[in-house]
Write a protein that holds these residues in place. Structure first.
Motif, PDB file in Angstrom:
ATOM      1  N   ALA A 282       0.821  -1.098   0.103  1.00 54.01           N
ATOM      2  CA  ALA A 282      -0.045   0.023   0.068  1.00 54.01           C
ATOM      3  C   ALA A 282       1.062   1.241   0.061  1.00 54.01           C
ATOM      4  O   ALA A 282       0.531   2.192  -0.677  1.00 54.01           O
ATOM      5  CB  ALA A 282      -1.070   0.066   1.116  1.00 54.01           C
ATOM      6  N   TYR A 283       1.918   1.207   0.831  1.00 49.95           N
ATOM      7  CA  TYR A 283       2.688   2.454   0.933  1.00 49.95           C
ATOM      8  C   TYR A 283       3.503   2.555  -0.568  1.00 49.95           C
ATOM      9  O   TYR A 283       3.654   3.742  -0.870  1.00 49.95           O
ATOM     10  CB  TYR A 283       3.851   2.179   1.740  1.00 49.95           C
ATOM     11  N   LEU A 284       4.194   1.504  -1.195  1.00 50.85           N
ATOM     12  CA  LEU A 284       4.619   1.803  -2.278  1.00 50.85           C
ATOM     13  C   LEU A 284       3.877   2.136  -3.401  1.00 50.85           C
ATOM     14  O   LEU A 284       4.155   2.896  -4.371  1.00 50.85           O
ATOM     15  CB  LEU A 284       5.386   0.470  -2.609  1.00 50.85           C
TER      16      LEU A 284
ATOM     17  N   LEU B 192       3.929   5.562  -5.681  1.00 48.50           N
ATOM     18  CA  LEU B 192       4.044   5.773  -7.292  1.00 48.50           C
ATOM     19  C   LEU B 192       3.121   7.061  -7.825  1.00 48.50           C
ATOM     20  O   LEU B 192       3.411   7.599  -8.501  1.00 48.50           O
ATOM     21  CB  LEU B 192       3.501   4.389  -7.762  1.00 48.50           C
ATOM     22  N   PHE B 193       1.869   7.101  -7.094  1.00 49.14           N
ATOM     23  CA  PHE B 193       1.027   7.846  -7.618  1.00 49.14           C
ATOM     24  C   PHE B 193       1.106   9.341  -7.169  1.00 49.14           C
ATOM     25  O   PHE B 193       0.953  10.416  -7.733  1.00 49.14           O
ATOM     26  CB  PHE B 193      -0.462   7.641  -7.249  1.00 49.14           C
ATOM     27  N   TYR B 194       1.532   9.307  -5.835  1.00 54.48           N
ATOM     28  CA  TYR B 194       1.925  10.734  -5.164  1.00 54.48           C
ATOM     29  C   TYR B 194       3.079  11.349  -5.734  1.00 54.48           C
ATOM     30  O   TYR B 194       2.978  12.699  -6.116  1.00 54.48           O
ATOM     31  CB  TYR B 194       2.085  10.480  -3.604  1.00 54.48           C
ATOM     32  N   VAL B 195       4.081  10.762  -6.120  1.00 54.05           N
ATOM     33  CA  VAL B 195       5.296  11.413  -6.577  1.00 54.05           C
ATOM     34  C   VAL B 195       5.093  11.557  -8.292  1.00 54.05           C
ATOM     35  O   VAL B 195       5.592  12.272  -8.774  1.00 54.05           O
ATOM     36  CB  VAL B 195       6.542  10.438  -6.618  1.00 54.05           C
ATOM     37  N   GLY B 196       4.402  10.541  -8.760  1.00 53.40           N
ATOM     38  CA  GLY B 196       4.222  10.586 -10.074  1.00 53.40           C
ATOM     39  C   GLY B 196       3.157  11.768 -10.762  1.00 53.40           C
ATOM     40  O   GLY B 196       3.151  12.218 -11.566  1.00 53.40           O
TER      41      GLY B 196
ATOM     42  N   VAL C 186      -2.837  12.601   6.348  1.00 52.13           N
ATOM     43  CA  VAL C 186      -3.935  12.000   5.712  1.00 52.13           C
ATOM     44  C   VAL C 186      -3.895  10.532   5.923  1.00 52.13           C
ATOM     45  O   VAL C 186      -4.814   9.756   6.357  1.00 52.13           O
ATOM     46  CB  VAL C 186      -4.250  12.156   4.150  1.00 52.13           C
ATOM     47  N   GLY C 187      -2.483  10.089   5.788  1.00 52.84           N
ATOM     48  CA  GLY C 187      -2.328   8.480   6.155  1.00 52.84           C
ATOM     49  C   GLY C 187      -2.392   8.236   7.474  1.00 52.84           C
ATOM     50  O   GLY C 187      -3.166   7.101   7.584  1.00 52.84           O
ATOM     51  N   ILE C 188      -2.087   9.023   8.468  1.00 53.18           N
ATOM     52  CA  ILE C 188      -2.070   8.292   9.960  1.00 53.18           C
ATOM     53  C   ILE C 188      -3.457   8.707  10.321  1.00 53.18           C
ATOM     54  O   ILE C 188      -3.784   7.707  11.095  1.00 53.18           O
ATOM     55  CB  ILE C 188      -1.119   9.431  10.820  1.00 53.18           C
ATOM     56  N   TRP C 189      -4.230   9.328   9.733  1.00 58.26           N
ATOM     57  CA  TRP C 189      -5.848   9.453  10.127  1.00 58.26           C
ATOM     58  C   TRP C 189      -6.471   8.205   9.557  1.00 58.26           C
ATOM     59  O   TRP C 189      -7.126   7.882  10.250  1.00 58.26           O
ATOM     60  CB  TRP C 189      -6.210  10.902   9.462  1.00 58.26           C
ATOM     61  N   LEU C 190      -6.095   7.861   8.370  1.00 59.94           N
ATOM     62  CA  LEU C 190      -6.919   6.911   7.901  1.00 59.94           C
ATOM     63  C   LEU C 190      -6.316   5.427   8.441  1.00 59.94           C
ATOM     64  O   LEU C 190      -7.133   4.730   8.651  1.00 59.94           O
ATOM     65  CB  LEU C 190      -6.855   6.774   6.245  1.00 59.94           C
TER      66      LEU C 190
ATOM     67  N   ILE D  18      -5.953   8.620  -3.085  1.00 62.26           N
ATOM     68  CA  ILE D  18      -4.877   7.583  -3.144  1.00 62.26           C
ATOM     69  C   ILE D  18      -5.165   6.682  -2.043  1.00 62.26           C
ATOM     70  O   ILE D  18      -5.463   5.239  -2.123  1.00 62.26           O
ATOM     71  CB  ILE D  18      -3.706   7.898  -3.403  1.00 62.26           C
ATOM     72  N   PHE D  19      -5.032   6.992  -0.899  1.00 61.38           N
ATOM     73  CA  PHE D  19      -4.996   6.218   0.504  1.00 61.38           C
ATOM     74  C   PHE D  19      -6.473   5.516   0.323  1.00 61.38           C
ATOM     75  O   PHE D  19      -6.626   4.527   0.705  1.00 61.38           O
ATOM     76  CB  PHE D  19      -4.679   7.334   1.481  1.00 61.38           C
TER      77      PHE D  19
END
Length: 396
Positions: free
Chosen positions: A123-125, A129-133, A173-177, A359-360
């Protein structure tokens, strides 16, 4: 510029060391694996999409894509501009791409530390991909690619907002979800989950400080000795101010000499001066860094009150102090406007929140974000990698 590129690259070792040092030993290999794959995937993704999205040339100020850059990287490398006409002779097309690719990968690494110890590796990887890309380069184009924020006079010299707060919003957002680690918050109290290695975390902070000379110094985009040397001075004094602010604030508020807050204070000060390192004075840099050191302590405490579990303080360092540094540039920076800075913070923040949430959330409802309770308790090293970061042999 090529030396600065190498310095920014070594920041990934700094992030890996900080994260491994501030988290539990049972997750060390998992964290190192993520920090190794982040620049790998970040650079490749940036080559595939990011660079052409971030520097589209003539575009509508919101979204564009440079087919020329994309074609040069993948199919027609001989057409790359390596002449003195590129960037006024400061550097070549290839140096330009690689330097910016290092920045892109850094934005994703910020997320890694916050969500550590309970996120699924896949999930992290995939998020990276989408966040950087896509997300990061589109936001970056609004300022550095000549988009609408640039036209409004928004100032972000080396990325307090575009890199650090964009990464910080993704981390929040990541730590919230994801939710907090097991045992972090019990019966209204916050439990201290000790890290595996304070020396390793310290090494990481100094590596990051070293890398920041390339991060900010390289953002001059030339070998101009006057401006580059000023930027290195303001960068260093910002770090010093952050350490001082973090130290005294933790002494007063937390009633102890907290070394972790000194380390995060250094990083907070560096983030704080990154937006305006070229247009502030050394004294202003010390002050901005000092305030960042104060803010990072209160931000860490606030997140715990809200039960938002950030393993390494990434949100407090990069988001809170990235916002402060961007706004401070509007207060102190020569030629910068506070309202333009505020508008830029809000625009980039809104886009980063929406992008990272989409994304998340898709990952959460498809492949899932979080490892099993059993895997989290045993440690991700044993469950996902089959090896431990530290092996202790006891002989009878």
């Amino acid at each position: 510029m090529m030396l600065a590129t190498a310095l920014v690259f070594i920041m990934h070792l700094g992030f890996a060391s900080v994260e491994a040092g501030f988290t539990q030993s049972k997750n060390t290999v998992n964290i190192l694996f993520k920090n190794t794959l982040t620049p790998v995937l970040g650079i490749v993704t940036y080559a595939l999409l990011g660079f052409a999205l971030m520097y589209p040339g003539e575009f509508n100020g919101i979204l564009g894509f440079s087919m020329d850059s994309w074609d040069t990287i993948w199919f027609n490398s001989g057409s790359a501009d390596v002449s003195e006409g590129y960037a006024d002779g400061g550097y070549t097309f290839w140096t330009d791409f690689l330097y910016q690719a290092m920045f892109a990968a850094t934005a994703a690494t910020i997320v890694s530390g916050a969500v550590a110890e309970r996120i699924k590796l896949g999930a992290y990887l995939t998020f990276t991909l989408f966040y950087v890309g896509i997300v990061y380069p589109i936001i970056g184009s609004w300022k550095w690619g000549g988009g609408f924020l640039d036209e409004l006079g928004f100032v972000d010299f080396a990325g307090s907002t575009i890199v650090h707060s964009v990464g910080g919003w993704g981390a929040l957002v990541g730590i919230w979800l994801l939710g907090p680690r097991i045992g972090k918050y019990n019966n209204g109290s916050t439990s201290e989950i000790s890290g595996s290695s304070v020396p390793l975390a310290t090494i990481g902070v100094f590596l990051l400080w070293l890398g920041w000379f390339g991060f900010n110094g390289g953002s001059v985009l030339s070998a101009d000795p006057g401006l580059t040397s000023l930027v290195l001075v303001t960068t260093t004094l910002g770090a010093c101010g952050g350490a001082i602010g973090g130290h005294f604030t933790s002494m007063i508020v937390m009633k102890r000499i907290d070394f972790g807050m000194v380390l995060n204070g250094i990083l907070a000060g560096l983030v704080g001066v990154t937006a305006g390192a070229d247009i502030i004075t050394p004294f202003e840099a010390l002050f901005i860094g000092g305030v960042a050191g104060v803010l990072v302590v209160f931000s860490v405490l606030l997140l715990d009150k809200l039960k938002l579990d950030d393993c390494v303080g990434a949100v407090s360092v990069h988001l809170t102090c990235g916002i402060w540094g961007t706004l401070a540039t509007g207060i102190f920076g020569e030629g910068a406007s506070f309202m333009s800075q505020l508008y830029g913070v809000l625009a980039c923040g809104a886009a980063a929140i929406v992008g990272s949430f989409i994304i998340f959330y898709i990952l959460k409802v498809t492949m899932g974000l979080r490892v099993s309770e059993e895997a989290e308790k045993h440690g991700l090293d044993s469950e996902e990698h089959g090896i431990r970061g530290y092996t202790i042999l006891i002989e009878d």
